[in-house]
Motif scaffolding. Structure first.
Motif, PDB file in Angstrom:
ATOM      1  N   SER A   1       0.826  -1.207   0.000  1.00 25.64           N
ATOM      2  CA  SER A   1       0.000   0.000   0.000  1.00 25.64           C
ATOM      3  C   SER A   1       0.861   1.257   0.000  1.00 25.64           C
ATOM      4  CB  SER A   1      -0.924   0.002   1.221  1.00 25.64           C
ATOM      5  OG  SER A   1      -1.717  -1.168   1.269  1.00 25.64           O
ATOM      6  N   LEU A   2       1.957   1.213   0.735  1.00 22.09           N
ATOM      7  CA  LEU A   2       2.803   2.399   0.851  1.00 22.09           C
ATOM      8  C   LEU A   2       3.611   2.676  -0.410  1.00 22.09           C
ATOM      9  CD1 LEU A   2       4.151   2.045   4.509  1.00 22.09           C
ATOM     10  CD2 LEU A   2       2.503   3.727   3.646  1.00 22.09           C
ATOM     11  N   VAL A   3       3.944   1.640  -1.179  1.00 18.76           N
ATOM     12  CA  VAL A   3       4.792   1.865  -2.356  1.00 18.76           C
ATOM     13  C   VAL A   3       3.977   2.258  -3.591  1.00 18.76           C
ATOM     14  CG1 VAL A   3       6.548   0.261  -1.522  1.00 18.76           C
ATOM     15  CG2 VAL A   3       4.758  -0.573  -3.059  1.00 18.76           C
ATOM     16  N   ILE A   4       2.652   2.313  -3.469  1.00 21.46           N
ATOM     17  CA  ILE A   4       1.843   2.776  -4.587  1.00 21.46           C
ATOM     18  C   ILE A   4       2.178   4.240  -4.858  1.00 21.46           C
ATOM     19  CG2 ILE A   4      -0.500   3.261  -5.406  1.00 21.46           C
ATOM     20  CD1 ILE A   4      -1.471   0.951  -3.670  1.00 21.46           C
ATOM     21  N   ARG A   5       2.564   4.535  -6.087  1.00 20.63           N
ATOM     22  CA  ARG A   5       2.877   5.916  -6.455  1.00 20.63           C
ATOM     23  C   ARG A   5       1.627   6.564  -7.008  1.00 20.63           C
ATOM     24  NH1 ARG A   5       8.152   6.490  -9.989  1.00 20.63           N
ATOM     25  NH2 ARG A   5       7.604   8.670  -9.545  1.00 20.63           N
ATOM     26  N   ARG A   6       1.256   7.672  -6.416  1.00 20.17           N
ATOM     27  CA  ARG A   6       0.046   8.352  -6.833  1.00 20.17           C
ATOM     28  C   ARG A   6       0.258   9.033  -8.177  1.00 20.17           C
ATOM     29  NH1 ARG A   6      -2.410  11.362  -1.616  1.00 20.17           N
ATOM     30  NH2 ARG A   6      -4.339  11.099  -2.778  1.00 20.17           N
ATOM     31  N   PRO A   7      -0.827   9.197  -8.960  1.00 26.36           N
ATOM     32  CA  PRO A   7      -0.703   9.783 -10.299  1.00 26.36           C
ATOM     33  C   PRO A   7      -0.266  11.231 -10.245  1.00 26.36           C
ATOM     34  CG  PRO A   7      -3.010   9.579  -9.666  1.00 26.36           C
ATOM     35  CD  PRO A   7      -2.218   8.874  -8.611  1.00 26.36           C
ATOM     36  N   THR A   8       0.247  11.713 -11.370  1.00 29.02           N
ATOM     37  CA  THR A   8       0.632  13.113 -11.485  1.00 29.02           C
ATOM     38  C   THR A   8      -0.580  13.996 -11.258  1.00 29.02           C
ATOM     39  OG1 THR A   8       2.276  12.477 -13.116  1.00 29.02           O
ATOM     40  CG2 THR A   8       1.728  14.808 -12.982  1.00 29.02           C
ATOM     41  N   ALA A   9      -0.346  15.133 -10.638  1.00 25.71           N
ATOM     42  CA  ALA A   9      -1.458  16.026 -10.302  1.00 25.71           C
ATOM     43  C   ALA A   9      -2.286  16.355 -11.540  1.00 25.71           C
ATOM     44  CB  ALA A   9      -0.930  17.316  -9.681  1.00 25.71           C
ATOM     45  N   THR A  10      -3.570  16.192 -11.424  1.00 23.35           N
ATOM     46  CA  THR A  10      -4.516  16.512 -12.490  1.00 23.35           C
ATOM     47  C   THR A  10      -5.616  17.372 -11.901  1.00 23.35           C
ATOM     48  OG1 THR A  10      -5.857  14.578 -12.039  1.00 23.35           O
ATOM     49  CG2 THR A  10      -4.067  14.302 -13.648  1.00 23.35           C
ATOM     50  N   GLU A  11      -6.490  17.818 -12.775  1.00 22.59           N
ATOM     51  CA  GLU A  11      -7.606  18.624 -12.294  1.00 22.59           C
ATOM     52  C   GLU A  11      -8.474  17.822 -11.331  1.00 22.59           C
ATOM     53  OE1 GLU A  11     -10.088  21.881 -11.772  1.00 22.59           O
ATOM     54  OE2 GLU A  11      -8.081  21.674 -12.620  1.00 22.59           O
ATOM     55  N   GLY A  12      -8.687  16.516 -11.690  1.00 20.80           N
ATOM     56  CA  GLY A  12      -9.503  15.686 -10.813  1.00 20.80           C
ATOM     57  C   GLY A  12      -8.864  15.514  -9.453  1.00 20.80           C
ATOM     58  N   GLU A  13      -7.514  15.338  -9.435  1.00 21.45           N
ATOM     59  CA  GLU A  13      -6.835  15.181  -8.152  1.00 21.45           C
ATOM     60  C   GLU A  13      -6.881  16.490  -7.367  1.00 21.45           C
ATOM     61  OE1 GLU A  13      -2.879  13.818  -8.564  1.00 21.45           O
ATOM     62  OE2 GLU A  13      -2.533  13.629  -6.417  1.00 21.45           O
ATOM     63  N   ARG A  14      -6.797  17.636  -8.102  1.00 18.87           N
ATOM     64  CA  ARG A  14      -6.871  18.916  -7.405  1.00 18.87           C
ATOM     65  C   ARG A  14      -8.210  19.073  -6.706  1.00 18.87           C
ATOM     66  NH1 ARG A  14      -9.086  23.505  -7.984  1.00 18.87           N
ATOM     67  NH2 ARG A  14     -10.014  22.999  -9.996  1.00 18.87           N
ATOM     68  N   VAL A  15      -9.297  18.667  -7.380  1.00 18.68           N
ATOM     69  CA  VAL A  15     -10.621  18.750  -6.769  1.00 18.68           C
ATOM     70  C   VAL A  15     -10.693  17.860  -5.535  1.00 18.68           C
ATOM     71  CG1 VAL A  15     -13.066  18.231  -7.121  1.00 18.68           C
ATOM     72  CG2 VAL A  15     -11.769  19.388  -8.911  1.00 18.68           C
ATOM     73  N   LEU A  16     -10.092  16.643  -5.666  1.00 21.96           N
ATOM     74  CA  LEU A  16     -10.108  15.734  -4.536  1.00 21.96           C
ATOM     75  C   LEU A  16      -9.326  16.306  -3.367  1.00 21.96           C
ATOM     76  CD1 LEU A  16     -11.094  12.909  -3.687  1.00 21.96           C
ATOM     77  CD2 LEU A  16      -8.884  12.015  -4.457  1.00 21.96           C
ATOM     78  N   THR A  17      -8.193  16.955  -3.649  1.00 22.45           N
ATOM     79  CA  THR A  17      -7.400  17.567  -2.592  1.00 22.45           C
ATOM     80  C   THR A  17      -8.176  18.688  -1.916  1.00 22.45           C
ATOM     81  OG1 THR A  17      -5.372  17.039  -3.801  1.00 22.45           O
ATOM     82  CG2 THR A  17      -5.219  18.717  -2.079  1.00 22.45           C
ATOM     83  N   GLU A  18      -8.867  19.502  -2.741  1.00 22.27           N
ATOM     84  CA  GLU A  18      -9.685  20.564  -2.167  1.00 22.27           C
ATOM     85  C   GLU A  18     -10.796  19.993  -1.298  1.00 22.27           C
ATOM     86  OE1 GLU A  18     -11.138  22.872  -5.365  1.00 22.27           O
ATOM     87  OE2 GLU A  18      -9.224  23.892  -5.767  1.00 22.27           O
ATOM     88  N   GLU A  19     -11.353  18.865  -1.757  1.00 23.46           N
ATOM     89  CA  GLU A  19     -12.426  18.227  -0.969  1.00 23.46           C
ATOM     90  C   GLU A  19     -11.913  17.818   0.405  1.00 23.46           C
ATOM     91  OE1 GLU A  19     -14.772  13.982  -1.015  1.00 23.46           O
ATOM     92  OE2 GLU A  19     -14.012  14.793  -2.891  1.00 23.46           O
ATOM     93  N   ARG A  20     -10.715  17.199   0.424  1.00 25.25           N
ATOM     94  CA  ARG A  20     -10.163  16.770   1.710  1.00 25.25           C
ATOM     95  C   ARG A  20      -9.830  17.960   2.598  1.00 25.25           C
ATOM     96  NH1 ARG A  20      -6.670  12.391  -1.203  1.00 25.25           N
ATOM     97  NH2 ARG A  20      -8.099  10.624  -1.161  1.00 25.25           N
ATOM     98  N   ALA A  21      -9.299  19.016   1.969  1.00 20.85           N
ATOM     99  CA  ALA A  21      -8.975  20.212   2.737  1.00 20.85           C
ATOM    100  C   ALA A  21     -10.238  20.826   3.343  1.00 20.85           C
ATOM    101  CB  ALA A  21      -8.249  21.217   1.869  1.00 20.85           C
TER     102      ALA A  21
END
Length: 438
Positions: free
Chosen positions: A414-434
């Motif tokens: 689980s820890l070695v999974i590399r997350r995808p490059t920042a995208t618009e969808g990921e930005r929205v998800l980050t804003e959601e968590r924030a």
């Protein structure tokens, strides 16, 4: 035939967002599907007494049911893209009701495999967590983790609610009325699915919950079976898929495979009464609900990789120490194990689904269906190998230690999974968590 679309208007902005009603009906459907998983354990002895069938022939039908439950999920998710959730879920409830009713008139063991193994397996598999993933992906932008947790706990909640009722019916009125009961429950949910569940927010002129803008409904995707296989082919070329599928296979091995299959006989080896051990499993089920909802809430706020790794690491430690807690009576240490394991049992679902969504976007429900199939494969393998190990070594101690160690491997994966490059969808998800954290 396309679904009717309600024009957006001011009235749509008042009251509870339609997404919550859709999630509520989806949860009820998953709860009823969970009720069917309680029946095999209640049917074994009555069927042996009435038909004199072997445990192997009865167990074979349950195995077919379990395998189809896992394999059906990704294809059902693709069918929902083609025909809509309302039609697929309504049809699935009808199929499971038919399978249960036909089981009441069977006269041969092969009919049990056909009616219960095939029909009920296909129907319940269509309402597995791939269905919950489809609901959250389409109807929610915010609170996805929380909704995922609630829907994931629905199956266990269904077992908790229906098990005592069905057990009482079997004891007082034999097994056929119990099957009629679950069939009627499935039929009762169909009208709610048809009149409340909608395929997409655009069908009622709304934006997804938490979205700022209206999202048009995508066109139906033809070739559902081909799409499910194509998604598998494409995602199988990516590293994250194998890490998630491998971790989820270990998840199945350490829950359904070992705990729900071998905990009771293992406790009985140490002198604990079977009824007491079964009651401990029921307590695990109670805490499953709280743990899954809490995990969904945390997934909205923190990195799902770390949350997933933490769940596996803690679960592994619990399993490593379990042999030292096994006694003839229930000690405080065993109760602590039961509570903690219950909180962690299904807590892996929301972070795995969140990671599928981050990596695979609109295909995430189908990808999660395939990872869930890996979960079932892991469960089936350890359900078999655990019994083999018990026969070979005379105890389950080696099994607990081995599965606990595998959970440590899953934590590292689980820890070695590399997350995808920042995208618009990921930005929205980050804003959601924030926003959720605030």
């Amino acid at each position: 035939m396309s679904e009717s679309v309600e024009a957006p208007g001011p009235g749509h902005r008042r009251g509870v967002h339609r997404a919550w009603w859709v999630a509520a009906v989806a949860c009820v459907a998953i709860v009823v599907a969970g009720a069917f998983s309680t029946m095999p354990g209640l049917l074994v002895d009555p069927l042996r007494d009435e038909f004199h069938w072997s445990r192997g022939s009865i167990g074979f039908a349950s195995s077919v049911n379990m395998v189809l439950y896992g394999i059906t999920a990704p294809f059902a998710a693709a069918l929902m893209d083609r025909f809509g959730m309302r039609r697929v879920v309504g049809g699935a409830l009808t199929v499971v009701a038919a399978g249960a009713l036909l089981t009441t008139v069977m006269t041969a063991a092969w009919q049990l495999t056909l009616y219960w193994g095939l029909l009920v397996g296909l129907g319940t598999g269509s309402m597995a967590m791939a269905f919950g993933a489809t609901v959250t992906n389409r109807w929610f932008v915010r609170r996805r983790g929380l909704v995922t947790g609630v829907l994931a706990s629905g199956s266990v909640f269904g077992q908790m609610v229906f098990l005592p009722v069905l057990s009482w019916i079997v004891d007082h009125y034999r097994w056929r009325p119990a099957l009629v009961t679950v069939a009627l429950a499935a039929c009762a949910v169909v009208p709610f699915v048809w009149f409340v569940l909608r395929d997409h927010p655009a069908d009622v002129g709304r934006e997804p919950y938490g979205a700022r803008d209206f999202v048009p409904k995508p066109p139906p995707t033809r070739g559902a079976a081909r799409r499910a296989l194509t998604v598998l082919r494409d995602t199988a070329r990516t590293g994250p898929f194998w890490l998630l599928a491998g971790a989820f296979a270990i998840c199945g091995a350490s829950t359904n495979g070992i705990m729900w299959t071998h905990f009771t006989p293992a406790a009985h080896d140490h002198g604990m009464a079977v009824t007491t051990a079964s009651s401990l499993l029921a307590v695990i089920g109670v805490f499953n609900v709280a743990g899954t909802i809490a995990s969904g809430w945390l997934t909205d706020r923190y990195d799902p990789r770390r949350l997933l790794a933490g769940c596996f690491a803690l679960r592994g430690l619990l399993l490593l120490f379990l042999p030292m807690m096994m006694t003839a009576t229930v000690q405080p240490s065993m109760m602590l194990f039961v509570v903690l394991f219950g909180l962690l049992d299904l807590a892996t679902v929301p972070p795995v689904l969140a990671l599928c969504r981050e990596f695979y976007g609109e295909d995430s429900a189908i990808v999660f269906g395939w990872t869930n199939a890996a979960h079932q494969v892991g469960a089936a393998a350890v359900a078999f190998l655990g019994g083999v190990a018990r026969d070979a070594f005379g105890s389950y101690d080696t099994v607990w230690v081995s599965i606990g160690s595998l959970c440590g491997v899953a934590a590292l994966m689980s820890l070695v999974i590399r997350r995808p490059t920042a995208t618009e969808g990921e930005r929205v998800l980050t804003e959601e968590r924030a926003g959720a954290a605030r």
